[in-house]
Design a protein around this motif. Structure first.
Motif, PDB file in Angstrom:
ATOM      1  N   GLN A  93     -82.845   7.324 -51.534  1.00 35.39           N
ATOM      2  CA  GLN A  93     -81.701   8.086 -52.142  1.00 35.39           C
ATOM      3  C   GLN A  93     -80.428   7.990 -51.358  1.00 35.39           C
ATOM      4  O   GLN A  93     -79.250   7.993 -51.826  1.00 35.39           O
ATOM      5  N   GLY A  94     -80.639   8.062 -49.864  1.00 34.13           N
ATOM      6  CA  GLY A  94     -79.810   8.228 -48.689  1.00 34.13           C
ATOM      7  C   GLY A  94     -78.990   6.959 -49.053  1.00 34.13           C
ATOM      8  O   GLY A  94     -77.787   6.614 -48.911  1.00 34.13           O
ATOM      9  N   LEU A  95     -79.841   5.907 -49.024  1.00 36.67           N
ATOM     10  CA  LEU A  95     -79.227   4.382 -49.122  1.00 36.67           C
ATOM     11  C   LEU A  95     -78.490   4.291 -50.135  1.00 36.67           C
ATOM     12  O   LEU A  95     -77.465   3.564 -50.210  1.00 36.67           O
ATOM     13  N   LYS A  96     -78.988   4.629 -51.396  1.00 31.43           N
ATOM     14  CA  LYS A  96     -78.213   4.452 -52.823  1.00 31.43           C
ATOM     15  C   LYS A  96     -76.755   5.091 -52.634  1.00 31.43           C
ATOM     16  O   LYS A  96     -75.815   4.723 -53.075  1.00 31.43           O
ATOM     17  N   LEU A  97     -76.854   6.213 -51.985  1.00 27.34           N
ATOM     18  CA  LEU A  97     -75.548   7.096 -51.980  1.00 27.34           C
ATOM     19  C   LEU A  97     -74.547   6.272 -50.882  1.00 27.34           C
ATOM     20  O   LEU A  97     -73.386   6.045 -51.375  1.00 27.34           O
ATOM     21  N   ALA A  98     -75.136   5.823 -49.728  1.00 29.21           N
ATOM     22  CA  ALA A  98     -74.171   4.856 -48.741  1.00 29.21           C
ATOM     23  C   ALA A  98     -73.597   3.644 -49.767  1.00 29.21           C
ATOM     24  O   ALA A  98     -72.535   3.375 -49.476  1.00 29.21           O
ATOM     25  N   ALA A  99     -74.420   3.008 -50.297  1.00 19.45           N
ATOM     26  CA  ALA A  99     -74.096   1.773 -51.147  1.00 19.45           C
ATOM     27  C   ALA A  99     -73.223   2.205 -52.243  1.00 19.45           C
ATOM     28  O   ALA A  99     -72.270   1.200 -52.628  1.00 19.45           O
ATOM     29  N   ALA A 100     -73.038   3.379 -52.681  1.00 15.87           N
ATOM     30  CA  ALA A 100     -72.380   3.735 -53.832  1.00 15.87           C
ATOM     31  C   ALA A 100     -71.105   4.007 -53.207  1.00 15.87           C
ATOM     32  O   ALA A 100     -69.677   4.459 -54.156  1.00 15.87           O
ATOM     33  N   ASP A 101     -70.740   4.311 -52.003  1.00 10.70           N
ATOM     34  CA  ASP A 101     -69.446   4.887 -51.366  1.00 10.70           C
ATOM     35  C   ASP A 101     -68.507   3.703 -51.090  1.00 10.70           C
ATOM     36  O   ASP A 101     -68.965   2.699 -50.383  1.00 10.70           O
ATOM     37  N   PRO A 102     -67.121   3.710 -51.695  1.00  9.20           N
ATOM     38  CA  PRO A 102     -66.435   2.846 -51.465  1.00  9.20           C
ATOM     39  C   PRO A 102     -65.513   2.988 -50.262  1.00  9.20           C
ATOM     40  O   PRO A 102     -64.876   1.726 -50.100  1.00  9.20           O
ATOM     41  N   ALA A 103     -66.003   3.443 -49.388  1.00  9.52           N
ATOM     42  CA  ALA A 103     -65.032   3.719 -48.130  1.00  9.52           C
ATOM     43  C   ALA A 103     -65.457   2.622 -47.226  1.00  9.52           C
ATOM     44  O   ALA A 103     -66.389   1.855 -47.301  1.00  9.52           O
ATOM     45  N   PRO A 104     -64.105   2.035 -46.346  1.00 14.68           N
ATOM     46  CA  PRO A 104     -64.194   0.782 -45.754  1.00 14.68           C
ATOM     47  C   PRO A 104     -65.197   1.066 -44.456  1.00 14.68           C
ATOM     48  O   PRO A 104     -65.691   0.082 -44.258  1.00 14.68           O
ATOM     49  N   ASN A 105     -65.612   1.885 -43.928  1.00 13.88           N
ATOM     50  CA  ASN A 105     -66.536   2.035 -42.994  1.00 13.88           C
ATOM     51  C   ASN A 105     -67.640   3.051 -43.170  1.00 13.88           C
ATOM     52  O   ASN A 105     -67.400   4.246 -43.325  1.00 13.88           O
ATOM     53  N   VAL A 106     -68.591   2.621 -43.355  1.00 15.50           N
ATOM     54  CA  VAL A 106     -69.980   3.144 -44.030  1.00 15.50           C
ATOM     55  C   VAL A 106     -71.128   2.849 -42.761  1.00 15.50           C
ATOM     56  O   VAL A 106     -71.528   1.506 -42.795  1.00 15.50           O
ATOM     57  N   LEU A 107     -71.944   3.789 -42.385  1.00 12.38           N
ATOM     58  CA  LEU A 107     -73.054   3.620 -41.812  1.00 12.38           C
ATOM     59  C   LEU A 107     -74.355   4.361 -42.330  1.00 12.38           C
ATOM     60  O   LEU A 107     -74.066   5.435 -42.577  1.00 12.38           O
ATOM     61  N   TYR A 108     -75.323   3.549 -42.700  1.00 14.18           N
ATOM     62  CA  TYR A 108     -76.580   4.545 -42.977  1.00 14.18           C
ATOM     63  C   TYR A 108     -77.550   4.229 -42.006  1.00 14.18           C
ATOM     64  O   TYR A 108     -77.634   3.320 -41.642  1.00 14.18           O
ATOM     65  N   LEU A 109     -78.369   5.620 -41.987  1.00 26.15           N
ATOM     66  CA  LEU A 109     -79.562   5.559 -41.050  1.00 26.15           C
ATOM     67  C   LEU A 109     -80.800   6.031 -41.656  1.00 26.15           C
ATOM     68  O   LEU A 109     -80.655   7.026 -41.759  1.00 26.15           O
ATOM     69  N   ALA A 110     -81.729   5.249 -41.601  1.00 22.69           N
ATOM     70  CA  ALA A 110     -82.937   5.697 -41.940  1.00 22.69           C
ATOM     71  C   ALA A 110     -83.422   6.729 -40.667  1.00 22.69           C
ATOM     72  O   ALA A 110     -83.023   6.547 -39.738  1.00 22.69           O
ATOM     73  N   ARG A 111     -84.485   7.434 -41.031  1.00 20.42           N
ATOM     74  CA  ARG A 111     -85.036   8.242 -40.140  1.00 20.42           C
ATOM     75  C   ARG A 111     -85.999   7.790 -39.289  1.00 20.42           C
ATOM     76  O   ARG A 111     -86.586   6.374 -39.742  1.00 20.42           O
ATOM     77  N   PRO A 112     -86.502   8.151 -38.246  1.00 22.99           N
ATOM     78  CA  PRO A 112     -87.401   7.581 -37.477  1.00 22.99           C
ATOM     79  C   PRO A 112     -88.874   7.139 -37.925  1.00 22.99           C
ATOM     80  O   PRO A 112     -89.302   7.799 -38.703  1.00 22.99           O
ATOM     81  N   CYS A 113     -89.060   5.721 -37.827  1.00 23.18           N
ATOM     82  CA  CYS A 113     -90.402   5.288 -38.532  1.00 23.18           C
ATOM     83  C   CYS A 113     -90.131   4.700 -39.874  1.00 23.18           C
ATOM     84  O   CYS A 113     -91.326   4.409 -40.337  1.00 23.18           O
ATOM     85  N   GLN A 114     -89.202   5.095 -40.381  1.00 22.85           N
ATOM     86  CA  GLN A 114     -88.910   4.473 -41.791  1.00 22.85           C
ATOM     87  C   GLN A 114     -88.346   3.154 -41.777  1.00 22.85           C
ATOM     88  O   GLN A 114     -87.402   2.756 -40.763  1.00 22.85           O
ATOM     89  N   PHE A 115     -88.850   2.164 -42.533  1.00 24.68           N
ATOM     90  CA  PHE A 115     -88.545   0.899 -42.651  1.00 24.68           C
ATOM     91  C   PHE A 115     -88.984  -0.075 -41.419  1.00 24.68           C
ATOM     92  O   PHE A 115     -89.100  -1.227 -41.525  1.00 24.68           O
ATOM     93  N   THR A 116     -88.572   0.477 -40.083  1.00 25.84           N
ATOM     94  CA  THR A 116     -88.797  -0.521 -39.068  1.00 25.84           C
ATOM     95  C   THR A 116     -90.080  -0.442 -38.826  1.00 25.84           C
ATOM     96  O   THR A 116     -90.916   0.169 -38.759  1.00 25.84           O
ATOM     97  N   PRO A 117     -90.638  -1.664 -38.410  1.00 27.39           N
ATOM     98  CA  PRO A 117     -92.072  -2.326 -38.222  1.00 27.39           C
ATOM     99  C   PRO A 117     -92.493  -1.337 -36.863  1.00 27.39           C
ATOM    100  O   PRO A 117     -91.801  -1.265 -36.014  1.00 27.39           O
TER     101      PRO A 117
END
Length: 286
Positions: A93-117
Motif C-alpha cells: 500500500q505504501g508503494l501504491k501511495l507513492a506511485a499515485a503521488d504526482p510530486a516531482p521528487n518522490v522516494l519510497y522505502l520498504a522496511r528492512p528485509c522487505q523485497f531485498t533478497p
C-alpha cells in the motif's frame, strides 16, 4: 500461556497483512516494479550500516522538496503462531501511495528485509518483522537511507508519509530530523501499545512507540488519515496521537467507508493535495 500470546500476536499481524499465504518474493518484487513503473519510479537497493533496503524513487526537480513514503509492516506472520520467512508485503500500500503521488521528487522505502533478497541482508532476523519492527536500529536504518536521497535535493526539506506501521517510523523520524516540514499518515499505527491492547496481544518491548515522542512534534504541520471502517487501527489511535502532540498544527481526517486495506491510492492524489494546517502553501511544493 506463551503459546497463547503468540497465537494472539500472530492473529493481529495476519489482520494487518490481510492474507495467510504469500507468493514468493520474486513474484512480489515483479508486482511492485509494475506498480512503481506506472508511477515513473525507478527501483534501487539502498545500502545502510545494518541493512540493504529496497527503494523506488523519482527525482526530476532537485530544487524542490522530497516526499518520502514508508511502507507498512508487510507479511509478518504465515499462520497464527508461525512468523513468515519473509516480510515482503503482499499488497504494498505504501508503494501504491507513492506511485499515485504526482510530486516531482518522490522516494519510497520498504522496511528492512522487505523485497531485498535475504542473501544480501545477513542481519535480517525474524524479530525485525515481529517484536523489533520499530526498534531503534530500524529507525536509524531508515534515517540513513533518507539521507542518501536528500543529498540529491541539496538544501531542500522533506515531507514524510507513512502507511500503517510505516506511520510509526515516519513519526519517529520526524522527531529526530531537522528538515521535515510535514507529516502525513494513512491508517497509521501511531500508538503501538494501545493498538496491541485493543487487540489483546502482547506488548513489544523491543520497539519504540510513536506516541511517546508526539509532544516533540507540536509545531509540525501534520494530517493523519484514518478510515471510518478501519477495525485494525481504528480512528481513536490517530485521535490519541493528535491529542498527545498538544498542538493546533495536527489534524485527524476520518475518511468515510475506508477500511485498513481499502484502496487508499485511488483517493491519494486528492488527499495528498490538502495542505496541513500551519503550512504555507508556497512551502508545500507538490
Amino acid at each position: 500461556m506463551l503459546r497463547a500470546r503468540g497465537l494472539l500476536t500472530g492473529l493481529f499481524s495476519l489482520l494487518l497483512a490481510g492474507c495467510a499465504a504469500a507468493p514468493n518474493q520474486l513474484e512480489l518484487t515483479r508486482q511492485a516494479q509494475t506498480v512503481a513503473q506506472a508511477g515513473g519510479l525507478v527501483m534501487a537497493q539502498v545500502p545502510t550500516e545494518r541493512f540493504v533496503l529496497t527503494g523506488f524513487y523519482r527525482i526530476t526537480r532537485p530544487d524542490l522538496p522530497l516526499t518520502v513514503y514508508i511502507e507498512g509492516d508487510g507479511f509478518a506472520w504465515r499462520t497464527r503462531s508461525q512468523p513468515s520467512s519473509n516480510p515482503t508485503p503482499i499488497n504494498a500500500q505504501g508503494l501504491k501511495l507513492a506511485a499515485a503521488d504526482p510530486a516531482p521528487n518522490v522516494l519510497y522505502l520498504a522496511r528492512p528485509c522487505q523485497f531485498t533478497p535475504m542473501a544480501v541482508n545477513p542481519r535480517c532476523e525474524v524479530s525485525y518483522w515481529t517484536g523489533k519492527r520499530f526498534a531503534e536500529d530500524v529507525v536509524v536504518t531508515m534515517n540513513q537511507a533518507i539521507n542518501q536521497y536528500t543529498a540529491r535535493v541539496p538544501g531542500q526539506p522533506i515531507h514524510l508519509v507513512g502507511y500503517s506501521g510505516g506511520a510509526t517510523i515516519a513519526a519517529l523520524l520526524a522527531a529526530r530530523r531537522g528538515d521535515v516540514i510535514s507529516l502525513r499518515t494513512v491508517a497509521g499505527n501511531l500508538d503501538v501499545d494501545e493498538v496491541n491492547r485493543l487487540h489483546r496481544v502482547t506488548p513489544m518491548p523491543g520497539s519504540l512507540n510513536a506516541i511517546d515522542i508526539a509532544p516533540r512534534l507540536i509545531d509540525l504541520p501534520q494530517i493523519h488519515y484514518t478510515g471510518s471502517d478501519d477495525s485494525v487501527v481504528p480512528p481513536v489511535i490517530a485521535q490519541r496521537f493528535a491529542a498527545a502532540t498538544g498542538g493546533h498544527c495536527t489534524q485527524v481526517r476520518v475518511v468515510p467507508t475506508m477500511r485498513h486495506d481499502s484502496d487508499w491510492a485511488r483517493a491519494w492524489p486528492a488527499l495528498s493535495n490538502e495542505p496541513p494546517r500551519c503550512m504555507k502553501r508556497a512551502d508545500d511544493e507538490r
